[in-house]
Motif scaffolding. Sequence first.
Motif, short mmCIF file in Angstrom:
data_model
loop_
_atom_site.label_atom_id
_atom_site.label_comp_id
_atom_site.label_asym_id
_atom_site.label_seq_id
_atom_site.Cartn_x
_atom_site.Cartn_y
_atom_site.Cartn_z
N MET A 129 0.84 -1.20 0.00
CA MET A 129 0.00 0.00 0.00
C MET A 129 0.87 1.24 0.00
N ALA A 130 0.33 2.35 -0.46
CA ALA A 130 1.07 3.61 -0.52
C ALA A 130 1.05 4.29 0.84
N ASN A 131 2.23 4.70 1.30
CA ASN A 131 2.37 5.48 2.53
C ASN A 131 2.70 6.92 2.17
N LEU A 132 2.07 7.86 2.89
CA LEU A 132 2.33 9.28 2.66
C LEU A 132 3.29 9.75 3.75
N SER A 133 4.58 9.68 3.45
CA SER A 133 5.60 9.90 4.46
C SER A 133 6.30 11.23 4.26
N LEU A 134 6.53 11.92 5.36
CA LEU A 134 7.22 13.21 5.33
C LEU A 134 8.68 13.08 4.91
N ASP A 135 9.23 11.89 4.91
CA ASP A 135 10.64 11.77 4.55
C ASP A 135 10.88 11.92 3.04
N ASN A 136 9.78 11.91 2.26
CA ASN A 136 9.89 12.08 0.81
C ASN A 136 10.94 11.17 0.19
N SER A 137 10.98 9.94 0.67
CA SER A 137 11.93 8.98 0.11
C SER A 137 11.51 8.52 -1.28
N LEU A 138 10.24 8.75 -1.65
CA LEU A 138 9.74 8.43 -2.97
C LEU A 138 9.32 9.70 -3.69
N THR A 139 9.28 9.65 -5.00
CA THR A 139 8.79 10.77 -5.80
C THR A 139 7.29 10.62 -6.01
N THR A 140 6.54 11.65 -5.67
CA THR A 140 5.08 11.63 -5.78
C THR A 140 4.64 12.39 -7.02
N VAL A 141 3.76 11.77 -7.79
CA VAL A 141 3.17 12.41 -8.96
C VAL A 141 1.65 12.35 -8.78
N ILE A 142 1.00 13.50 -8.80
CA ILE A 142 -0.45 13.56 -8.68
C ILE A 142 -1.01 14.04 -10.01
N ILE A 143 -1.90 13.24 -10.58
CA ILE A 143 -2.50 13.52 -11.89
C ILE A 143 -4.00 13.61 -11.69
N ILE A 144 -4.58 14.76 -12.03
CA ILE A 144 -6.02 14.96 -11.83
C ILE A 144 -6.69 15.27 -13.17
N PHE A 145 -7.61 14.41 -13.56
CA PHE A 145 -8.39 14.59 -14.78
C PHE A 145 -9.73 15.24 -14.44
N THR A 146 -10.18 16.11 -15.33
CA THR A 146 -11.54 16.63 -15.27
C THR A 146 -12.34 15.98 -16.40
N VAL A 147 -13.49 15.41 -16.06
CA VAL A 147 -14.27 14.67 -17.05
C VAL A 147 -15.75 15.02 -16.94
N LYS A 148 -16.48 14.67 -17.97
CA LYS A 148 -17.93 14.69 -17.88
C LYS A 148 -18.37 13.46 -17.08
N PRO A 149 -19.41 13.59 -16.25
CA PRO A 149 -19.81 12.45 -15.42
C PRO A 149 -20.03 11.16 -16.20
N GLU A 150 -20.55 11.27 -17.41
CA GLU A 150 -20.81 10.06 -18.18
C GLU A 150 -19.52 9.43 -18.71
N GLN A 151 -18.38 10.14 -18.59
CA GLN A 151 -17.10 9.60 -19.05
C GLN A 151 -16.23 9.07 -17.92
N GLN A 152 -16.65 9.28 -16.69
CA GLN A 152 -15.76 8.97 -15.57
C GLN A 152 -15.34 7.51 -15.54
N LEU A 153 -16.28 6.60 -15.64
CA LEU A 153 -15.94 5.18 -15.57
C LEU A 153 -15.14 4.73 -16.79
N GLU A 154 -15.43 5.31 -17.94
CA GLU A 154 -14.66 4.99 -19.15
C GLU A 154 -13.20 5.39 -18.96
N LEU A 155 -12.96 6.56 -18.38
CA LEU A 155 -11.60 7.01 -18.13
C LEU A 155 -10.90 6.10 -17.12
N ILE A 156 -11.60 5.75 -16.06
CA ILE A 156 -10.99 4.86 -15.06
C ILE A 156 -10.59 3.54 -15.69
N ASP A 157 -11.44 2.98 -16.54
CA ASP A 157 -11.10 1.73 -17.21
C ASP A 157 -9.87 1.90 -18.11
N ALA A 158 -9.77 3.04 -18.79
CA ALA A 158 -8.62 3.28 -19.66
C ALA A 158 -7.34 3.41 -18.85
#
Length: 211
Positions: A1-30
């Motif tokens: 599991m992912a740990n959110l640690s203050l030591d920053n021993s790993l590089t974190t990348v956060i990617i946020i998509f904006t979608v139409k509600p009818e596309q949300q599950l399609e995007l998740i599957d992709a």
Amino acid sequence: MANLSLDNSLTTVIIIFTVKPEQQLELIDAIKEFLETVKTQPGFVSANLHKSTDGVKVANYAQWKNIETFEAFRSNQDIQTKAAKLFEFDTPDSHVYEIVTSESKVGTPEIKTGEYVVHFAEFSMQPENQPKMVELAKEHIKPAMEQPGLLSATFHRSLDGTRVINYGQWENQQAIEELVKKPGFSKAAPYWEGIADNEYHLYEVVHTVHS
């Protein structure tokens, strides 16, 4: 599991998509399909997919061994070609982050499916304002943690200076609604006023992948 640690021993990348509600599950599957390739790449540690409860966002909280392995992945054209389906959606907001402050009632925060209600509070700003935003985050995180139902809050700053993201874990949505009524956290004169723009959405963790 992912740990959110203050030591920053790993590089974190956060990617946020904006979608139409009818596309949300399609995007998740992709994204799930693409992650089958991503998880085999050198330096990959984890990917954690979140879907917003209002249907308009999909977020991936990803971790890599270091910035070099992530950049090698991102510059590999053969791999990126396999992400072609993702490019059919709106361009995501993607940045590399480091954790700058974190408070928790449950130990080091961990990302698990089905455990918590999650919020991504997205702060956008000019790079010259990021140090002040980080200072304000550190000042207000402890008062926020006094709110019953808030289990953890972890602030991240993007390395390009344009974003700060608070990843929060909650027992339930009602607790969040109570916090945003309090002075400094409401839409009326929020603590980040004049420093950053903010939007936040509530999420559930729907899929995790590990190396």
